[in-house]
Design an enzyme around this catalytic site. Structure first.
Site, PDB file in Angstrom:
ATOM      1  N   ASP A  43      14.211 170.659  46.307  1.00 31.31           N
ATOM      2  CA  ASP A  43      12.838 170.732  45.769  1.00 31.31           C
ATOM      3  C   ASP A  43      12.643 172.399  45.542  1.00 31.31           C
ATOM      4  O   ASP A  43      11.665 172.979  44.994  1.00 31.31           O
ATOM      5  CB  ASP A  43      11.612 170.377  46.519  1.00 31.31           C
ATOM      6  CG  ASP A  43      11.466 170.567  48.067  1.00 31.31           C
ATOM      7  OD1 ASP A  43      12.333 171.382  48.386  1.00 31.31           O
ATOM      8  OD2 ASP A  43      10.584 170.309  48.705  1.00 31.31           O
ATOM      9  N   SER A  44      13.608 173.166  46.270  1.00 27.57           N
ATOM     10  CA  SER A  44      13.672 174.656  45.654  1.00 27.57           C
ATOM     11  C   SER A  44      13.496 174.938  44.200  1.00 27.57           C
ATOM     12  O   SER A  44      13.607 176.084  43.972  1.00 27.57           O
ATOM     13  CB  SER A  44      15.118 175.139  46.367  1.00 27.57           C
ATOM     14  OG  SER A  44      16.302 174.765  45.835  1.00 27.57           O
ATOM     15  N   ASP A  80      15.985 165.923  47.207  1.00 27.07           N
ATOM     16  CA  ASP A  80      14.917 165.969  48.258  1.00 27.07           C
ATOM     17  C   ASP A  80      13.643 165.011  47.882  1.00 27.07           C
ATOM     18  O   ASP A  80      13.295 164.905  46.729  1.00 27.07           O
ATOM     19  CB  ASP A  80      14.334 167.293  48.093  1.00 27.07           C
ATOM     20  CG  ASP A  80      14.904 168.280  49.212  1.00 27.07           C
ATOM     21  OD1 ASP A  80      15.207 167.876  50.206  1.00 27.07           O
ATOM     22  OD2 ASP A  80      15.003 169.657  48.895  1.00 27.07           O
ATOM     23  N   LYS A  82      16.440 163.281  51.065  1.00 26.25           N
ATOM     24  CA  LYS A  82      16.259 164.398  52.319  1.00 26.25           C
ATOM     25  C   LYS A  82      14.900 164.535  52.392  1.00 26.25           C
ATOM     26  O   LYS A  82      13.822 164.532  51.362  1.00 26.25           O
ATOM     27  CB  LYS A  82      16.769 165.606  52.125  1.00 26.25           C
ATOM     28  CG  LYS A  82      16.621 166.631  53.365  1.00 26.25           C
ATOM     29  CD  LYS A  82      17.638 167.768  53.073  1.00 26.25           C
ATOM     30  CE  LYS A  82      17.130 169.013  52.105  1.00 26.25           C
ATOM     31  NZ  LYS A  82      15.736 169.580  52.287  1.00 26.25           N
ATOM     32  N   GLU A  87      11.616 166.256  55.208  1.00 24.24           N
ATOM     33  CA  GLU A  87      11.626 167.443  56.213  1.00 24.24           C
ATOM     34  C   GLU A  87      10.579 166.662  57.465  1.00 24.24           C
ATOM     35  O   GLU A  87       9.744 166.218  57.290  1.00 24.24           O
ATOM     36  CB  GLU A  87      10.690 168.453  55.704  1.00 24.24           C
ATOM     37  CG  GLU A  87      11.576 169.245  54.670  1.00 24.24           C
ATOM     38  CD  GLU A  87      10.814 170.433  53.808  1.00 24.24           C
ATOM     39  OE1 GLU A  87       9.802 170.687  54.500  1.00 24.24           O
ATOM     40  OE2 GLU A  87      11.373 170.854  53.014  1.00 24.24           O
ATOM     41  N   GLU A  94      17.592 174.728  59.035  1.00 24.30           N
ATOM     42  CA  GLU A  94      17.082 175.767  58.395  1.00 24.30           C
ATOM     43  C   GLU A  94      16.551 176.925  59.191  1.00 24.30           C
ATOM     44  O   GLU A  94      15.591 176.753  59.873  1.00 24.30           O
ATOM     45  CB  GLU A  94      16.199 175.533  57.085  1.00 24.30           C
ATOM     46  CG  GLU A  94      15.660 176.722  56.281  1.00 24.30           C
ATOM     47  CD  GLU A  94      15.099 176.157  54.907  1.00 24.30           C
ATOM     48  OE1 GLU A  94      15.146 175.265  54.603  1.00 24.30           O
ATOM     49  OE2 GLU A  94      14.797 177.360  54.369  1.00 24.30           O
TER      50      GLU A  94
END
Ligand code: KIV
Length: 265
Positions: free
Chosen positions: A45-46, A84, A113, A115, A182
């Site tokens: 999602d960057s 993501d 993925k 978080e 990260e």
């Protein structure tokens, strides 16, 4: 290289072979990344920041993730494809199942993925119980940037380090098959990587992880921002983008990237 699966990655970890991971958002970059032998491609999602020019990853939505995952899937040949789950698309296990279903069925992802630590355990259990492979993400969580008060190294004090290690073990027990760490101090990232059986992929987490990931635009220096400390721009010493990606893969494999200058204490 035959098709990369979660079993391939576990075997690589057991054989101490470093795993090379890069983000991609379109078919053309994906094709170059495949040529260089990268094992895992992440549709991060960057893309909110590097493609859309947003201030953070928060505005990215599921439709945009599905679209970019489809683009990447068309260029993919052998790498494992992770997508993501965007901000607020997995606030409950039920919502997460819907989002993961879109990313896998419509997007073509092999793994999703998400978080977070303890709060995500039930979601990870539900996803894996439904046959959806999960990559967890601990340390600096970009989707929680406002809660964290900025993009800062995480796990520097004893208590937060203890919680991160506990969360990592709990996520593995809940069924996660990969973990991204990260912006975590080198020693803690190494300890977590050694404690887990699943592959641990670092970004700003030092050389002790089982593999490394970078945002493709960052490792080619394509950014108006100052590159974070943990990024290396591989383009200046290469003759082409393909060669820069090949240098990245070689540096991950031979352990020369990340060096101390790209890591945190
Ligand atoms: O969104 C992303 O690109 C990521 C990587 C930086 C791990 O989550």
């Amino acid at each position: 290289m035959s098709h990369v699966t979660t079993a391939t990655l576990i075997q690589m970890k057991q054989q101490h072979e470093k795993i090379a991971v890069l983000t991609s958002y379109d078919a053309s970059f994906t094709s170059l990344i495949e040529d260089a032998g990268v094992e895992v491609i992440l549709v991060g999602d960057s893309l909110g920041m590097v493609i859309q020019g947003q201030e953070s990853t928060l505005p990215v939505d599921v439709e945009e993730m599905v679209y970019h995952t489809q683009c990447v899937a068309r260029g993919r040949r052998k790498a494992l494809l992770i997508a993501d789950m965007p901000f607020m698309s997995y606030s409950s296990a039920e919502q997460a199942l819907g989002t993961a279903g879109r990313l896998m069925k419509d997007g073509g992802a092999h793994m999703v993925k998400l978080e977070g630590g303890a709060t995500q355990l039930e979601t990870v259990r539900q996803l894996t119980a439904n046959g959806i492979p999960v990559c967890a993400h601990l340390g600096l969580l970009p989707q929680s940037v406002h809660k964290l008060g900025g993009y800062r190294v995480q796990g520097r004090d004893d208590e937060s380090a203890r919680i991160m290690k506990e969360d990592a073990l709990a996520l593995e027990a809940a069924g996660a098959q990969m973990l991204v760490l990260e912006c975590v101090p080198t020693g803690l990232a190494r300890e977590i990587s050694e404690a887990l059986e699943i592959p641990v992929i670092g970004i700003g987490a030092g050389p002790g992880c089982d593999g490394q990931v970078l945002v493709i635009y960052d490792m080619l220096g394509i950014t108006p921002r100052q590159l974070p400390r943990f990024v290396k721009n591989f383009l200046p010493s290469a003759h082409s983008i393909s060669e820069a990606i090949a240098h990245y893969v070689k540096a991950v494999k031979d352990g020369s990237f990340p060096g101390e200058e790209h890591s945190f204490k």
